[in-house]
Every structure is written in structure tokens, then in C-alpha cells.
Scaffold this motif. Structure first.
Motif, PDB file in Angstrom:
ATOM      1  N   ASP A 136       0.839  -1.195   0.000  1.00 32.52           N
ATOM      2  CA  ASP A 136       0.000   0.000   0.000  1.00 32.52           C
ATOM      3  C   ASP A 136       0.880   1.253   0.000  1.00 32.52           C
ATOM      4  N   LEU A 137       2.013   1.159  -0.668  1.00 39.26           N
ATOM      5  CA  LEU A 137       2.968   2.269  -0.693  1.00 39.26           C
ATOM      6  C   LEU A 137       2.356   3.556  -1.226  1.00 39.26           C
ATOM      7  N   TYR A 138       1.417   3.439  -2.183  1.00 43.70           N
ATOM      8  CA  TYR A 138       0.841   4.628  -2.803  1.00 43.70           C
ATOM      9  C   TYR A 138      -0.631   4.812  -2.429  1.00 43.70           C
ATOM     10  N   GLY A 139      -1.065   4.120  -1.349  1.00 39.88           N
ATOM     11  CA  GLY A 139      -2.418   4.326  -0.841  1.00 39.88           C
ATOM     12  C   GLY A 139      -3.522   3.833  -1.743  1.00 39.88           C
ATOM     13  N   ASP A 140      -3.224   2.879  -2.630  1.00 41.92           N
ATOM     14  CA  ASP A 140      -4.242   2.412  -3.573  1.00 41.92           C
ATOM     15  C   ASP A 140      -4.637   0.949  -3.357  1.00 41.92           C
ATOM     16  N   ARG A 141      -4.289   0.384  -2.203  1.00 42.54           N
ATOM     17  CA  ARG A 141      -4.634  -1.023  -1.925  1.00 42.54           C
ATOM     18  C   ARG A 141      -6.139  -1.171  -1.729  1.00 42.54           C
ATOM     19  N   GLU A 142      -6.715  -2.200  -2.329  1.00 43.07           N
ATOM     20  CA  GLU A 142      -8.145  -2.481  -2.191  1.00 43.07           C
ATOM     21  C   GLU A 142      -8.398  -3.745  -1.365  1.00 43.07           C
ATOM     22  N   GLN A 143      -7.357  -4.425  -0.970  1.00 43.47           N
ATOM     23  CA  GLN A 143      -7.457  -5.658  -0.197  1.00 43.47           C
ATOM     24  C   GLN A 143      -8.085  -5.392   1.175  1.00 43.47           C
ATOM     25  N   GLU A 144      -9.027  -6.248   1.569  1.00 46.37           N
ATOM     26  CA  GLU A 144      -9.637  -6.124   2.895  1.00 46.37           C
ATOM     27  C   GLU A 144      -8.782  -6.864   3.917  1.00 46.37           C
ATOM     28  N   LEU A 145      -8.360  -6.153   4.945  1.00 48.51           N
ATOM     29  CA  LEU A 145      -7.469  -6.709   5.949  1.00 48.51           C
ATOM     30  C   LEU A 145      -8.028  -6.451   7.349  1.00 48.51           C
ATOM     31  N   PRO A 146      -7.638  -7.281   8.331  1.00 49.68           N
ATOM     32  CA  PRO A 146      -8.220  -7.169   9.670  1.00 49.68           C
ATOM     33  C   PRO A 146      -7.790  -5.924  10.437  1.00 49.68           C
ATOM     34  N   ILE A 147      -8.721  -5.435  11.266  1.00 52.42           N
ATOM     35  CA  ILE A 147      -8.468  -4.343  12.206  1.00 52.42           C
ATOM     36  C   ILE A 147      -8.943  -4.808  13.576  1.00 52.42           C
ATOM     37  N   VAL A 148      -8.035  -4.873  14.537  1.00 55.32           N
ATOM     38  CA  VAL A 148      -8.397  -5.299  15.884  1.00 55.32           C
ATOM     39  C   VAL A 148      -9.063  -4.132  16.604  1.00 55.32           C
ATOM     40  N   THR A 149     -10.248  -4.379  17.168  1.00 60.75           N
ATOM     41  CA  THR A 149     -10.982  -3.325  17.877  1.00 60.75           C
ATOM     42  C   THR A 149     -10.985  -3.526  19.392  1.00 60.75           C
ATOM     43  N   ALA A 150     -10.670  -4.742  19.859  1.00 59.42           N
ATOM     44  CA  ALA A 150     -10.619  -4.990  21.304  1.00 59.42           C
ATOM     45  C   ALA A 150      -9.753  -6.211  21.591  1.00 59.42           C
ATOM     46  N   VAL A 151      -9.009  -6.137  22.699  1.00 55.97           N
ATOM     47  CA  VAL A 151      -8.219  -7.280  23.174  1.00 55.97           C
ATOM     48  C   VAL A 151      -8.511  -7.404  24.671  1.00 55.97           C
ATOM     49  N   ASP A 152      -9.180  -8.483  25.051  1.00 58.14           N
ATOM     50  CA  ASP A 152      -9.583  -8.679  26.442  1.00 58.14           C
ATOM     51  C   ASP A 152      -8.771  -9.794  27.091  1.00 58.14           C
ATOM     52  N   VAL A 153      -8.345  -9.550  28.315  1.00 56.56           N
ATOM     53  CA  VAL A 153      -7.586 -10.558  29.051  1.00 56.56           C
ATOM     54  C   VAL A 153      -8.542 -11.598  29.632  1.00 56.56           C
ATOM     55  N   VAL A 154      -8.313 -12.852  29.276  1.00 54.84           N
ATOM     56  CA  VAL A 154      -9.119 -13.959  29.781  1.00 54.84           C
ATOM     57  C   VAL A 154      -8.539 -14.478  31.091  1.00 54.84           C
ATOM     58  N   SER A 155      -7.201 -14.593  31.128  1.00 53.64           N
ATOM     59  CA  SER A 155      -6.534 -15.054  32.351  1.00 53.64           C
ATOM     60  C   SER A 155      -5.082 -14.613  32.340  1.00 53.64           C
ATOM     61  N   VAL A 156      -4.507 -14.507  33.529  1.00 57.46           N
ATOM     62  CA  VAL A 156      -3.091 -14.181  33.668  1.00 57.46           C
ATOM     63  C   VAL A 156      -2.546 -14.958  34.856  1.00 57.46           C
ATOM     64  N   SER A 157      -1.346 -15.512  34.687  1.00 56.68           N
ATOM     65  CA  SER A 157      -0.747 -16.293  35.770  1.00 56.68           C
ATOM     66  C   SER A 157       0.765 -16.219  35.682  1.00 56.68           C
ATOM     67  N   GLN A 158       1.417 -16.429  36.819  1.00 59.49           N
ATOM     68  CA  GLN A 158       2.873 -16.471  36.838  1.00 59.49           C
ATOM     69  C   GLN A 158       3.336 -17.890  36.571  1.00 59.49           C
ATOM     70  N   THR A 159       4.514 -18.002  35.947  1.00 58.31           N
ATOM     71  CA  THR A 159       5.048 -19.302  35.594  1.00 58.31           C
ATOM     72  C   THR A 159       6.569 -19.230  35.571  1.00 58.31           C
ATOM     73  N   SER A 160       7.207 -20.371  35.405  1.00 64.50           N
ATOM     74  CA  SER A 160       8.656 -20.418  35.233  1.00 64.50           C
ATOM     75  C   SER A 160       8.938 -20.712  33.766  1.00 64.50           C
ATOM     76  N   TYR A 161       9.852 -19.931  33.184  1.00 61.35           N
ATOM     77  CA  TYR A 161      10.160 -20.118  31.766  1.00 61.35           C
ATOM     78  C   TYR A 161      11.667 -20.050  31.571  1.00 61.35           C
ATOM     79  N   THR A 162      12.163 -20.973  30.734  1.00 58.87           N
ATOM     80  CA  THR A 162      13.596 -21.023  30.452  1.00 58.87           C
ATOM     81  C   THR A 162      13.849 -20.777  28.977  1.00 58.87           C
TER      82      THR A 162
END
Length: 207
Positions: A136-162
Motif C-alpha cells: 500500500d505504498l501509494y495508498g491504492d490497496r483495495e485488499q480487505e485486511l483485519p483491524i483489531v478493535t478490542a483485546v480482552d484478558v481472559v486469564s493471567v498467571s505467573q510461571t517459570s520459563y527457560t
């Protein structure tokens, strides 16, 4: 002699007419056919201590999350659980919003990744979800692409990661639900794993 002067006068007039015609044609057609300048996004705000930035093409959701991120990082002490949740949400909002990406190399959310895995993440994205994003370098793209409107946290937890030789016993896993402006079949939930990297939390895994 008079004939010669007449011919000379005619040639001068003809030359002037040709020059004027060329100038008029350039103004009418030459300018109109001039190619539009390529589109580029600029950085409008940064959090230098953490390596985060906000671009001029950010969506309203991305701008709102950046404000939340600033508030959390400016607090004393930093609430790390809230920090982990906002990084996860910010990443998803950027990565899965393809509509504001200029090319398929413009991978969103890379700034939130652990530095040692960032390049692999970008390559993987370019070979999968970003692979078919048209330019879309020249603003003429017609392709339909996703737009995220909300991101909701379902769960959060602490863990050990290596990762490699580094183990973080205070890493985080954040599960999120994703809402789009239009459902185009993209992921609607992901789990983000973050671990400490110097003074910040960085994404090391997405599942």
C-alpha cells in the motif's frame, strides 16, 4: 528581402507557439501523471527506557493501550501483572491489525519481543500471516485486511520459563480474546508468554 524578413518572423512566431504549447502540455499532463510519494509511518511518541514507540498510523485502540502502558510504567512501584497484560494486549492489537501495514515486511508488534527471538518472530510472520498482505505504498490497496478493535484478558498467571541458559521464575502467561472490526477468519484467542529482559517484560512465546 521582404520575403526573408517574413519567413524569419514566421519562424520566430512558430517557435514561440511550440514553446508555449510544450509548457502548457507539461502543466496539464506532466504534473497530473507525477507519481504519488510513497506512504511512510513516522514515530510520534517513544518510551526510550523500555524501547517502545507509537507510530503515526496507530489505530485508536493502539493509542489507548500506549497511554495505559505509560501509566503503568510511570507508577512506583510498577505493577508487573498489569504490565504483562498491557504488553500482551498491545502486541495483539498491533500484530493482528494488518490494515495499517504498508507492506508485508511491516510486521507489527516486534518491539514487544525478547531481543534474542525477535528476528525469528519477524521471519515467521512474513512467511505466514503477513505473507499475502499487498503493498500500500501509494495508498491504492483495495485488499480487505483485519483491524483489531478490542483485546480482552481472559486469564493471567505467573510461571517459570527457560530460554537458553536463562530461567525466569517470575515469567507471565496471558491469555487474550481478540475482537475484529470485521471477522475475516483470523485468530480470536492467543496465549502470550513473557519473561524479564533487563528492565522490561518481553514476549518469548505465542501459543
Amino acid at each position: 528581402m521582404k520575403l526573408k524578413k517574413g519567413v524569419k518572423r514566421f519562424l520566430i512566431v512558430l517557435l514561440i507557439v511550440l514553446i508555449l504549447t510544450a509548457v502548457i502540455l507539461w502543466f496539464v499532463f506532466g504534473r497530473g501523471e507525477k507519481k504519488q510519494e510513497p506512504q511512510t509511518a513516522t514515530v510520534v511518541e517513544t518510551l526510550d527506557d523500555y524501547g517502545y514507540s507509537l507510530r503515526s498510523d496507530a489505530t485508536s485502540l493502539q493509542k489507548s493501550l500506549f497511554e495505559e502502558l505509560k501509566q503503568v510504567l510511570n507508577a512506583e512501584p510498577i505493577n508487573e501483572e498489569e504490565y504483562a497484560k498491557i504488553v500482551a494486549r498491545s502486541f495483539i492489537a498491533d500484530f493482528y491489525t494488518l490494515d495499517n501495514k504498508v507492506t508485508n515486511n511491516d510486521v507489527g508488534g516486534a518491539q514487544y519481543f525478547y531481543s534474542a527471538v525477535r528476528d525469528n518472530f519477524i521471519l515467521s510472520a512474513q512467511d505466514s500471516i503477513y505473507k499475502y498482505v499487498e503493498s500500500d505504498l501509494y495508498g491504492d490497496r483495495e485488499q480487505e485486511l483485519p483491524i483489531v478493535t478490542a483485546v480482552d484478558v481472559v486469564s493471567v498467571s505467573q510461571t517459570s520459563y527457560t530460554y537458553g541458559e536463562t530461567t525466569d521464575d517470575n515469567a507471565y502467561q496471558v491469555e487474550v480474546a481478540i475482537t475484529y472490526q470485521t471477522d475475516l477468519g483470523y485468530d480470536t484467542s492467543r496465549t502470550i508468554t513473557l519473561m524479564h529482559e533487563e528492565n522490561r517484560l518481553a514476549i518469548v512465546e505465542i501459543s
